[in-house]
Design a protein around this motif. Structure first.
Motif, PDB file in Angstrom:
ATOM      1  N   VAL A   1      36.372  51.455  44.210  1.00 12.28           N
ATOM      2  CA  VAL A   1      36.989  52.762  44.011  1.00 12.28           C
ATOM      3  C   VAL A   1      35.886  53.800  43.908  1.00 12.28           C
ATOM      4  O   VAL A   1      34.952  53.641  43.108  1.00 12.28           O
ATOM      5  CB  VAL A   1      37.861  52.781  42.740  1.00 12.28           C
ATOM      6  N   THR A   2      35.977  54.847  44.711  1.00 15.54           N
ATOM      7  CA  THR A   2      34.968  55.905  44.678  1.00 15.54           C
ATOM      8  C   THR A   2      35.645  57.256  44.511  1.00 15.54           C
ATOM      9  O   THR A   2      36.808  57.440  44.873  1.00 15.54           O
ATOM     10  CB  THR A   2      34.123  55.926  45.965  1.00 15.54           C
ATOM     11  N   SER A   3      34.908  58.203  43.949  1.00 15.18           N
ATOM     12  CA  SER A   3      35.355  59.590  43.952  1.00 15.18           C
ATOM     13  C   SER A   3      35.037  60.187  45.315  1.00 15.18           C
ATOM     14  O   SER A   3      34.353  59.576  46.139  1.00 15.18           O
ATOM     15  CB  SER A   3      34.668  60.377  42.829  1.00 15.18           C
ATOM     16  N   VAL A   4      35.525  61.392  45.572  1.00 12.85           N
ATOM     17  CA  VAL A   4      35.390  61.959  46.911  1.00 12.85           C
ATOM     18  C   VAL A   4      33.965  62.353  47.259  1.00 12.85           C
ATOM     19  O   VAL A   4      33.658  62.598  48.420  1.00 12.85           O
ATOM     20  CB  VAL A   4      36.319  63.176  47.069  1.00 12.85           C
ATOM     21  N   ASP A   5      33.076  62.421  46.274  1.00 13.85           N
ATOM     22  CA  ASP A   5      31.673  62.734  46.580  1.00 13.85           C
ATOM     23  C   ASP A   5      30.865  61.471  46.824  1.00 13.85           C
ATOM     24  O   ASP A   5      29.647  61.517  46.960  1.00 13.85           O
ATOM     25  CB  ASP A   5      31.044  63.558  45.454  1.00 13.85           C
ATOM     26  N   GLY A   6      31.521  60.304  46.876  1.00 18.24           N
ATOM     27  CA  GLY A   6      30.829  59.061  47.139  1.00 18.24           C
ATOM     28  C   GLY A   6      30.398  58.307  45.900  1.00 18.24           C
ATOM     29  O   GLY A   6      29.874  57.198  46.009  1.00 18.24           O
ATOM     30  N   THR A   7      30.588  58.891  44.720  1.00 15.22           N
ATOM     31  CA  THR A   7      30.226  58.187  43.484  1.00 15.22           C
ATOM     32  C   THR A   7      31.147  56.985  43.278  1.00 15.22           C
ATOM     33  O   THR A   7      32.367  57.107  43.341  1.00 15.22           O
ATOM     34  CB  THR A   7      30.349  59.120  42.272  1.00 15.22           C
ATOM     35  N   ILE A   8      30.554  55.809  43.065  1.00 12.25           N
ATOM     36  CA  ILE A   8      31.352  54.606  42.854  1.00 12.25           C
ATOM     37  C   ILE A   8      31.880  54.602  41.424  1.00 12.25           C
ATOM     38  O   ILE A   8      31.114  54.608  40.466  1.00 12.25           O
ATOM     39  CB  ILE A   8      30.527  53.341  43.133  1.00 12.25           C
ATOM     40  N   VAL A   9      33.203  54.597  41.283  1.00 10.42           N
ATOM     41  CA  VAL A   9      33.847  54.621  39.973  1.00 10.42           C
ATOM     42  C   VAL A   9      33.919  53.215  39.388  1.00 10.42           C
ATOM     43  O   VAL A   9      33.572  52.992  38.229  1.00 10.42           O
ATOM     44  CB  VAL A   9      35.248  55.243  40.077  1.00 10.42           C
ATOM     45  N   THR A  10      34.387  52.271  40.193  1.00 11.83           N
ATOM     46  CA  THR A  10      34.452  50.888  39.732  1.00 11.83           C
ATOM     47  C   THR A  10      34.425  49.961  40.940  1.00 11.83           C
ATOM     48  O   THR A  10      34.780  50.350  42.052  1.00 11.83           O
ATOM     49  CB  THR A  10      35.718  50.643  38.875  1.00 11.83           C
ATOM     50  N   HIS A  11      34.006  48.713  40.685  1.00 14.76           N
ATOM     51  CA  HIS A  11      33.806  47.754  41.781  1.00 14.76           C
ATOM     52  C   HIS A  11      34.173  46.361  41.286  1.00 14.76           C
ATOM     53  O   HIS A  11      33.802  45.957  40.190  1.00 14.76           O
ATOM     54  CB  HIS A  11      32.343  47.791  42.230  1.00 14.76           C
ATOM     55  N   TYR A  12      34.931  45.620  42.118  1.00 12.53           N
ATOM     56  CA  TYR A  12      35.368  44.274  41.759  1.00 12.53           C
ATOM     57  C   TYR A  12      35.106  43.346  42.945  1.00 12.53           C
ATOM     58  O   TYR A  12      35.637  43.545  44.032  1.00 12.53           O
ATOM     59  CB  TYR A  12      36.851  44.300  41.396  1.00 12.53           C
ATOM     60  N   ASP A  13      34.274  42.326  42.713  1.00 14.79           N
ATOM     61  CA  ASP A  13      34.001  41.290  43.709  1.00 14.79           C
ATOM     62  C   ASP A  13      34.973  40.137  43.512  1.00 14.79           C
ATOM     63  O   ASP A  13      35.098  39.600  42.402  1.00 14.79           O
ATOM     64  CB  ASP A  13      32.572  40.767  43.575  1.00 14.79           C
ATOM     65  N   ILE A  14      35.652  39.734  44.596  1.00 14.75           N
ATOM     66  CA  ILE A  14      36.565  38.588  44.533  1.00 14.75           C
ATOM     67  C   ILE A  14      35.771  37.347  44.937  1.00 14.75           C
ATOM     68  O   ILE A  14      35.342  37.217  46.092  1.00 14.75           O
ATOM     69  CB  ILE A  14      37.781  38.783  45.456  1.00 14.75           C
ATOM     70  N   THR A  15      35.569  36.452  44.000  1.00 15.94           N
ATOM     71  CA  THR A  15      34.687  35.297  44.234  1.00 15.94           C
ATOM     72  C   THR A  15      35.423  33.963  44.198  1.00 15.94           C
ATOM     73  O   THR A  15      34.817  32.921  44.443  1.00 15.94           O
ATOM     74  CB  THR A  15      33.576  35.272  43.176  1.00 15.94           C
ATOM     75  N   ASP A  16      36.730  33.970  43.853  1.00 14.56           N
ATOM     76  CA  ASP A  16      37.438  32.702  43.685  1.00 14.56           C
ATOM     77  C   ASP A  16      38.547  32.502  44.707  1.00 14.56           C
ATOM     78  O   ASP A  16      39.471  31.717  44.490  1.00 14.56           O
ATOM     79  CB  ASP A  16      38.019  32.614  42.268  1.00 14.56           C
ATOM     80  N   ALA A  17      38.503  33.210  45.842  1.00 14.36           N
ATOM     81  CA  ALA A  17      39.521  33.036  46.871  1.00 14.36           C
ATOM     82  C   ALA A  17      39.318  31.704  47.585  1.00 14.36           C
ATOM     83  O   ALA A  17      38.191  31.226  47.740  1.00 14.36           O
ATOM     84  CB  ALA A  17      39.466  34.184  47.873  1.00 14.36           C
ATOM     85  N   SER A  18      40.430  31.112  48.042  1.00 12.75           N
ATOM     86  CA  SER A  18      40.323  29.828  48.750  1.00 12.75           C
ATOM     87  C   SER A  18      41.279  29.815  49.942  1.00 12.75           C
ATOM     88  O   SER A  18      40.958  30.351  51.004  1.00 12.75           O
ATOM     89  CB  SER A  18      40.583  28.664  47.797  1.00 12.75           C
ATOM     90  N   SER A  19      42.473  29.248  49.765  1.00 14.69           N
ATOM     91  CA  SER A  19      43.381  29.064  50.898  1.00 14.69           C
ATOM     92  C   SER A  19      44.457  30.147  50.985  1.00 14.69           C
ATOM     93  O   SER A  19      45.400  30.027  51.755  1.00 14.69           O
ATOM     94  CB  SER A  19      44.057  27.687  50.800  1.00 14.69           C
ATOM     95  N   GLU A  20      44.314  31.222  50.217  1.00 15.77           N
ATOM     96  CA  GLU A  20      45.331  32.280  50.222  1.00 15.77           C
ATOM     97  C   GLU A  20      45.273  33.078  51.529  1.00 15.77           C
ATOM     98  O   GLU A  20      44.209  33.300  52.095  1.00 15.77           O
ATOM     99  CB  GLU A  20      45.123  33.232  49.046  1.00 15.77           C
ATOM    100  N   THR A  21      46.434  33.550  51.961  1.00 20.61           N
ATOM    101  CA  THR A  21      46.505  34.437  53.126  1.00 20.61           C
ATOM    102  C   THR A  21      46.985  35.836  52.751  1.00 20.61           C
ATOM    103  O   THR A  21      47.114  36.699  53.617  1.00 20.61           O
ATOM    104  CB  THR A  21      47.438  33.850  54.195  1.00 20.61           C
ATOM    105  N   ALA A  22      47.272  36.062  51.492  1.00 23.60           N
ATOM    106  CA  ALA A  22      47.579  37.394  50.968  1.00 23.60           C
ATOM    107  C   ALA A  22      46.993  37.479  49.570  1.00 23.60           C
ATOM    108  O   ALA A  22      46.854  36.463  48.879  1.00 23.60           O
ATOM    109  CB  ALA A  22      49.081  37.658  50.947  1.00 23.60           C
TER     110      ALA A  22
END
Length: 508
Positions: A115-136
């Motif tokens: 998620v970023t503000s309109v000036d490019g500042t990153i507000v928050t960031h979440y890395d998904i590291t536990d995905a496996s066989s999901e398709t959604a």
């Protein structure tokens, strides 16, 4: 920037935001289609209009839109934009989701939501590291809490695919696995309080000149914010939405990190969130929408902020005002325009009837007198020299909506390619560059691109130079030189489909 883990949350500013659903740019990796679901207090969508994705890129309220794909610095992302102030009171959550049709999320390298503000500042960031066989996957959600908004990292996968995800949130899955929204109509949209002045759309961010550098690897803190969003900003008519009662002025919310609300000037002023495309299209299911490629500005690995609005420091600042009606009507724009004020922006949306006529009584030139392609257009509105409020005479067969915006809401234009239709207003704040202009109109209309620049607001009341002029539907294919910014580029005439490519001059 706030890195959060699964289940954690972080506050977000009540201002226009951009959401990237991204991954590493790896050949052969599955394609991730990003979408958003607007949910009520029951946790369900209210109808098909509450689902936003590439095939239906606009929520009727204008609060959520899908704006295309950007890539750079080894990253590929689909972008959504969210304006929390435009959400109706009934909306309690906005879900950010993704789906894969040609693989599983365990095969997606470096999946994240940012998620970023309109000036490019990153507000928050979440890395998904536990995905496996999901398709959604439900990546995250924005939710109301004590009159404020937060973002939660959800990270919930569905092996049953998009149909399983959609069913959980009130979407009816038809025979064959095709997801559709309930047949019940969306609840009437409450009058939308105007948002703070914003700076556009669009999506391609002007950049300060940078010296060429070798490609660099991403910092340890996570992916940088991408620019290069390719889709244009336009709004379809919405016959179901009731007229917006205007004028009404929104109370300016507290400014979040890096976001200036309600005033022109510093980087981070909100950007207008026009939307585009037809409503009622089916959920994403492998259908791709062609999107113009738009390069990242600057050297590889260098990400620049959105346009600086210091050029607007002397301009008249006000909260946007929205007026709506049906048929012929005279309205009064009740703003205390200063003497010899610079122009402002008049944004028009119409319903199923395209043609619109808007004029200032006593003036020979109309503000709008044209068909509006895609039911949307933006024009310069020049206030009276003596200042004070002004009247507008509106004629249109169906429902219309006019929004008066400060000039700082001009759409930023920077290196890369953007496209759209009809009349639009851009701001170029970078160095001298070449602009390739391509435009076509099968209806034999006129096309005119003017340049506005000056040291005082009064000088912006008239064009500085006519850059392109074509008539009788002539195909436009020209290259023009744009001087150092700030420069306003205004499509003053035309319902053409256009494509602009800004190319910085080579460094000596």
């Amino acid at each position: 920037m706030t890195h959060i883990t699964k289940g954690a949350n972080a506050p977000v500013p009540t201002a226009p935001l951009r959401i990237a659903v991204g991954r590493h740019l790896t050949p052969g990796a599955p394609v991730v289609d990003a979408s958003a679901m607007v949910l009520d207090a029951t946790g369900k969508v209210r109808g098909d209009a509450d689902i936003v994705f590439h095939g239906q890129p606009a929520h009727p309220s204008g609060a959520v839109r899908h704006v295309g794909t950007g890539e750079g610095a080894g990253q590929l992302a689909e972008w959504l934009e969210l304006d929390l102030l435009r959400l109706e009171p009934a909306v309690q959550r906005v879900l950010i989701a993704g789906s894969c049709d040609d693989g599983t999320f365990g095969q997606v390298p470096g999946l994240y939501v940012q998620v970023t503000s309109v000036d490019g500042t990153i507000v928050t960031h979440y890395d998904i590291t536990d995905a496996s066989s999901e398709t959604a996957f439900v990546l995250g959600e924005f939710y109301r809490r004590d009159a404020a908004w937060k973002f939660r990292a959800v990270g919930q996968g569905y092996e049953s695919g998009l149909a399983g995800l959609a069913t959980d949130f009130g979407v009816v899955v038809a025979e064959g696995g095709k997801a559709t929204a309930p047949s019940a109509p969306v609840a009437p949209v409450a009058p939308v309080a105007p948002v703070a002045p914003v700076a556009p759309v669009a999506p391609v961010a002007p950049v300060a000149p940078v010296a060429p550098v070798a490609p660099v690897s991403l910092p340890a803190s996570g992916p940088q914010a991408l620019t290069g969003v390719a889709k244009t900003g336009q709004v379809p008519g919405d016959a179901t939405a009731p007229p917006v009662q205007g004028p009404a002025v929104a109370a300016a919310p507290p400014a979040g990190p890096g976001v200036a609300v309600g005033v022109p000037g510093p980087p981070g002023a909100p950007v207008p969130m026009g939307v585009s495309g037809p409503l009622g299209a089916p959920l994403p299911g492998g259908v791709s929408v062609p999107v113009a490629a738009s390069s990242l500005a600057g050297a590889p690995g260098v990400v620049a902020p959105a346009a600086s609005l210091s050029w607007g420091a002397g301009l008249f600042a006000f909260e946007p005002l929205t007026y709506s009606g049906k048929g012929a009507k005279t309205i009064t724009v009740d703003l205390p325009f200063p003497q010899d004020s610079a122009p402002v922006i008049l944004e028009a949306r119409v319903d199923q009837y395209h043609f619109l006529h808007v004029a200032i009584p006593g003036r020979s030139e109309d503000v709008f007198c044209t068909d509006l392609p895609e039911f949307y257009g933006r024009a310069l509105l020049v206030p009276p020299r003596k200042g004070g409020p002004l009247k507008l005479q509106v004629r249109q067969s169906g429902r219309w909506e006019l929004t008066v915006l400060p000039l700082t809401a001009a759409r930023p234009i920077g290196p890369g390619t953007i496209e759209g239709s009809g009349r639009e207003i851009f701001i170029h704040t970078g160095a001298t560059a070449d602009l390739k202009v391509r435009a076509t109109d099968r209806h034999s209309g006129w096309f005119q691109l003017n340049q506005y620049r000056g040291e005082t607001p009064d000088e912006l009341r008239r064009p500085d130079e006519q850059l392109v002029h074509a008539w009788n539907g002539r195909r436009v294919k020209e290259k023009v030189r744009i001087p150092d910014g700030p420069v306003l580029l205004v499509i003053d005439k035309g319902r053409h489909h256009w494509e602009f490519t800004l190319e910085p001059l080579p460094l000596r």
